[in-house]
Design a protein around this motif. Structure first.
Motif, PDB file in Angstrom:
ATOM      1  N   TRP A 131       0.836  -1.195   0.000  1.00 49.33           N
ATOM      2  CA  TRP A 131       0.000   0.000   0.000  1.00 49.33           C
ATOM      3  C   TRP A 131       0.878   1.255   0.000  1.00 49.33           C
ATOM      4  CZ3 TRP A 131      -0.177   3.325   4.326  1.00 49.33           C
ATOM      5  CH2 TRP A 131      -1.092   4.374   4.220  1.00 49.33           C
ATOM      6  N   ALA A 132       1.910   1.282   0.838  1.00 46.12           N
ATOM      7  CA  ALA A 132       2.789   2.449   0.938  1.00 46.12           C
ATOM      8  C   ALA A 132       3.566   2.674  -0.357  1.00 46.12           C
ATOM      9  CB  ALA A 132       3.755   2.286   2.113  1.00 46.12           C
ATOM     10  N   ALA A 133       3.930   1.598  -1.050  1.00 45.41           N
ATOM     11  CA  ALA A 133       4.683   1.706  -2.300  1.00 45.41           C
ATOM     12  C   ALA A 133       3.758   1.951  -3.491  1.00 45.41           C
ATOM     13  CB  ALA A 133       5.501   0.440  -2.524  1.00 45.41           C
ATOM     14  N   ARG A 134       2.463   2.112  -3.227  1.00 46.53           N
ATOM     15  CA  ARG A 134       1.454   2.474  -4.232  1.00 46.53           C
ATOM     16  C   ARG A 134       1.210   1.407  -5.289  1.00 46.53           C
ATOM     17  NH1 ARG A 134      -0.507   7.571  -4.493  1.00 46.53           N
ATOM     18  NH2 ARG A 134       0.199   8.916  -2.818  1.00 46.53           N
ATOM     19  N   PHE A 135       1.355   0.151  -4.939  1.00 42.42           N
ATOM     20  CA  PHE A 135       0.957  -0.909  -5.858  1.00 42.42           C
ATOM     21  C   PHE A 135      -0.540  -1.136  -5.787  1.00 42.42           C
ATOM     22  CE2 PHE A 135       5.462  -1.953  -5.618  1.00 42.42           C
ATOM     23  CZ  PHE A 135       5.729  -2.163  -6.958  1.00 42.42           C
ATOM     24  N   PHE A 136      -1.142  -0.875  -4.619  1.00 39.51           N
ATOM     25  CA  PHE A 136      -2.576  -1.030  -4.429  1.00 39.51           C
ATOM     26  C   PHE A 136      -3.127   0.211  -3.743  1.00 39.51           C
ATOM     27  CE2 PHE A 136      -0.826  -5.304  -4.576  1.00 39.51           C
ATOM     28  CZ  PHE A 136      -1.612  -5.871  -5.568  1.00 39.51           C
ATOM     29  N   LYS A 137      -4.367   0.531  -4.057  1.00 38.05           N
ATOM     30  CA  LYS A 137      -4.981   1.762  -3.560  1.00 38.05           C
ATOM     31  C   LYS A 137      -5.306   1.688  -2.067  1.00 38.05           C
ATOM     32  CE  LYS A 137      -8.225   5.157  -5.254  1.00 38.05           C
ATOM     33  NZ  LYS A 137      -9.198   5.453  -6.287  1.00 38.05           N
ATOM     34  N   THR A 138      -5.670   0.524  -1.585  1.00 36.86           N
ATOM     35  CA  THR A 138      -5.975   0.351  -0.170  1.00 36.86           C
ATOM     36  C   THR A 138      -5.273  -0.892   0.370  1.00 36.86           C
ATOM     37  OG1 THR A 138      -7.935  -1.007  -0.532  1.00 36.86           O
ATOM     38  CG2 THR A 138      -8.269   1.376  -0.462  1.00 36.86           C
ATOM     39  N   LYS A 174      -0.974  -7.804 -11.309  1.00 37.02           N
ATOM     40  CA  LYS A 174      -2.123  -6.904 -11.175  1.00 37.02           C
ATOM     41  C   LYS A 174      -2.727  -6.747 -12.557  1.00 37.02           C
ATOM     42  CE  LYS A 174      -3.300  -2.428  -9.262  1.00 37.02           C
ATOM     43  NZ  LYS A 174      -2.757  -1.162  -8.774  1.00 37.02           N
ATOM     44  N   GLY A 175      -3.830  -7.446 -12.790  1.00 37.14           N
ATOM     45  CA  GLY A 175      -4.422  -7.451 -14.123  1.00 37.14           C
ATOM     46  C   GLY A 175      -3.492  -8.173 -15.080  1.00 37.14           C
ATOM     47  N   ALA A 176      -3.182  -7.536 -16.201  1.00 35.05           N
ATOM     48  CA  ALA A 176      -2.275  -8.136 -17.180  1.00 35.05           C
ATOM     49  C   ALA A 176      -0.817  -7.787 -16.881  1.00 35.05           C
ATOM     50  CB  ALA A 176      -2.643  -7.648 -18.581  1.00 35.05           C
ATOM     51  N   LEU A 177      -0.603  -6.891 -15.938  1.00 35.58           N
ATOM     52  CA  LEU A 177       0.753  -6.429 -15.642  1.00 35.58           C
ATOM     53  C   LEU A 177       1.412  -7.270 -14.554  1.00 35.58           C
ATOM     54  CD1 LEU A 177       0.038  -2.606 -15.601  1.00 35.58           C
ATOM     55  CD2 LEU A 177       0.865  -3.981 -17.489  1.00 35.58           C
ATOM     56  N   GLU A 178       2.739  -7.319 -14.613  1.00 34.69           N
ATOM     57  CA  GLU A 178       3.506  -8.071 -13.614  1.00 34.69           C
ATOM     58  C   GLU A 178       4.780  -7.294 -13.280  1.00 34.69           C
ATOM     59  OE1 GLU A 178       6.067 -12.170 -13.353  1.00 34.69           O
ATOM     60  OE2 GLU A 178       4.373 -12.090 -14.715  1.00 34.69           O
ATOM     61  N   ARG A 192       3.614   7.507   0.579  1.00 35.33           N
ATOM     62  CA  ARG A 192       4.344   8.682   0.118  1.00 35.33           C
ATOM     63  C   ARG A 192       3.924   9.015  -1.306  1.00 35.33           C
ATOM     64  NH1 ARG A 192       6.076  11.479   3.761  1.00 35.33           N
ATOM     65  NH2 ARG A 192       7.671  12.310   2.396  1.00 35.33           N
ATOM     66  N   PRO A 193       4.304  10.186  -1.826  1.00 41.73           N
ATOM     67  CA  PRO A 193       4.005  10.519  -3.221  1.00 41.73           C
ATOM     68  C   PRO A 193       4.600   9.481  -4.174  1.00 41.73           C
ATOM     69  CG  PRO A 193       4.765  12.462  -2.044  1.00 41.73           C
ATOM     70  CD  PRO A 193       4.945  11.289  -1.121  1.00 41.73           C
ATOM     71  N   ALA A 194       4.014   9.377  -5.354  1.00 38.38           N
ATOM     72  CA  ALA A 194       4.420   8.346  -6.312  1.00 38.38           C
ATOM     73  C   ALA A 194       5.899   8.434  -6.665  1.00 38.38           C
ATOM     74  CB  ALA A 194       3.569   8.446  -7.577  1.00 38.38           C
ATOM     75  N   ALA A 195       6.427   9.635  -6.802  1.00 44.69           N
ATOM     76  CA  ALA A 195       7.841   9.794  -7.149  1.00 44.69           C
ATOM     77  C   ALA A 195       8.737   9.204  -6.053  1.00 44.69           C
ATOM     78  CB  ALA A 195       8.167  11.269  -7.357  1.00 44.69           C
ATOM     79  N   GLU A 196       8.365   9.402  -4.803  1.00 45.53           N
ATOM     80  CA  GLU A 196       9.140   8.835  -3.698  1.00 45.53           C
ATOM     81  C   GLU A 196       8.907   7.334  -3.569  1.00 45.53           C
ATOM     82  OE1 GLU A 196       8.926  10.800   0.082  1.00 45.53           O
ATOM     83  OE2 GLU A 196       8.739  12.754  -0.892  1.00 45.53           O
TER      84      GLU A 196
END
Length: 136
Positions: free
Chosen positions: A19-26, A62-66, A79-83
């Motif tokens: 979640w913190a690394a922004r792979f998933f929204k929640t 995640k979906g078609a992506l890996e 954190r923000p996506a860039a971080e």
């Protein structure tokens, strides 16, 4: 960011890190993905509460992506996506594979016909009712 990295913990729950690394929204969505077998830690299925360390290897579907990544920084706060991109190292093959898939998806979307059929507006509904003989 350096201040943030200095305060990094030694171990973090897998679902919290995803979640913190922004792979998933929640965190709930991250837990469901882990339980569903979409996330592998060091080549094996795992549980959401499993603690990860810096250097752990993750494979995320995640979906078609890996993603094929190695954890660099342990984080418990989102954190923000860039971080967040600094929290892990992704292999070159993984990046190349994802770029190919996204390009194919982009081409498929551009090739498919665009339909502009949405919900009929008031005028169109009246015309439909007149045509079908229904009255409101």
């Amino acid at each position: 960011m350096n201040q943030f990295l200095d305060q990094a913990p030694q171990k973090v729950r897998l679902d919290k890190w995803l979640w913190a690394a922004r792979f998933f929204k929640t965190r709930q969505i991250a837990c469901e993905a882990i339980i569903g077998g979409k996330v592998h830690l060091n080549g094996q299925r795992t549980k959401p509460g499993k603690e990860i360390k810096a250097g752990s290897h993750l494979r995320i579907h995640k979906g078609a992506l890996e993603w094929d990544i190695t954890v660099r920084v342990l984080a418990t706060k989102r954190r923000p996506a860039a971080e967040a991109r600094c929290f892990y190292d992704e292999t070159a093959e993984s990046i190349e594979r994802r770029e190919k898939i996204t390009e194919v998806q982009r081409l498929e979307r551009s090739m498919s016909p665009r339909t502009d059929y949405g919900k009929p507006n008031k005028k169109q509904r009246r015309m439909i009712h007149r045509f079908t003989g229904k009255s409101n």
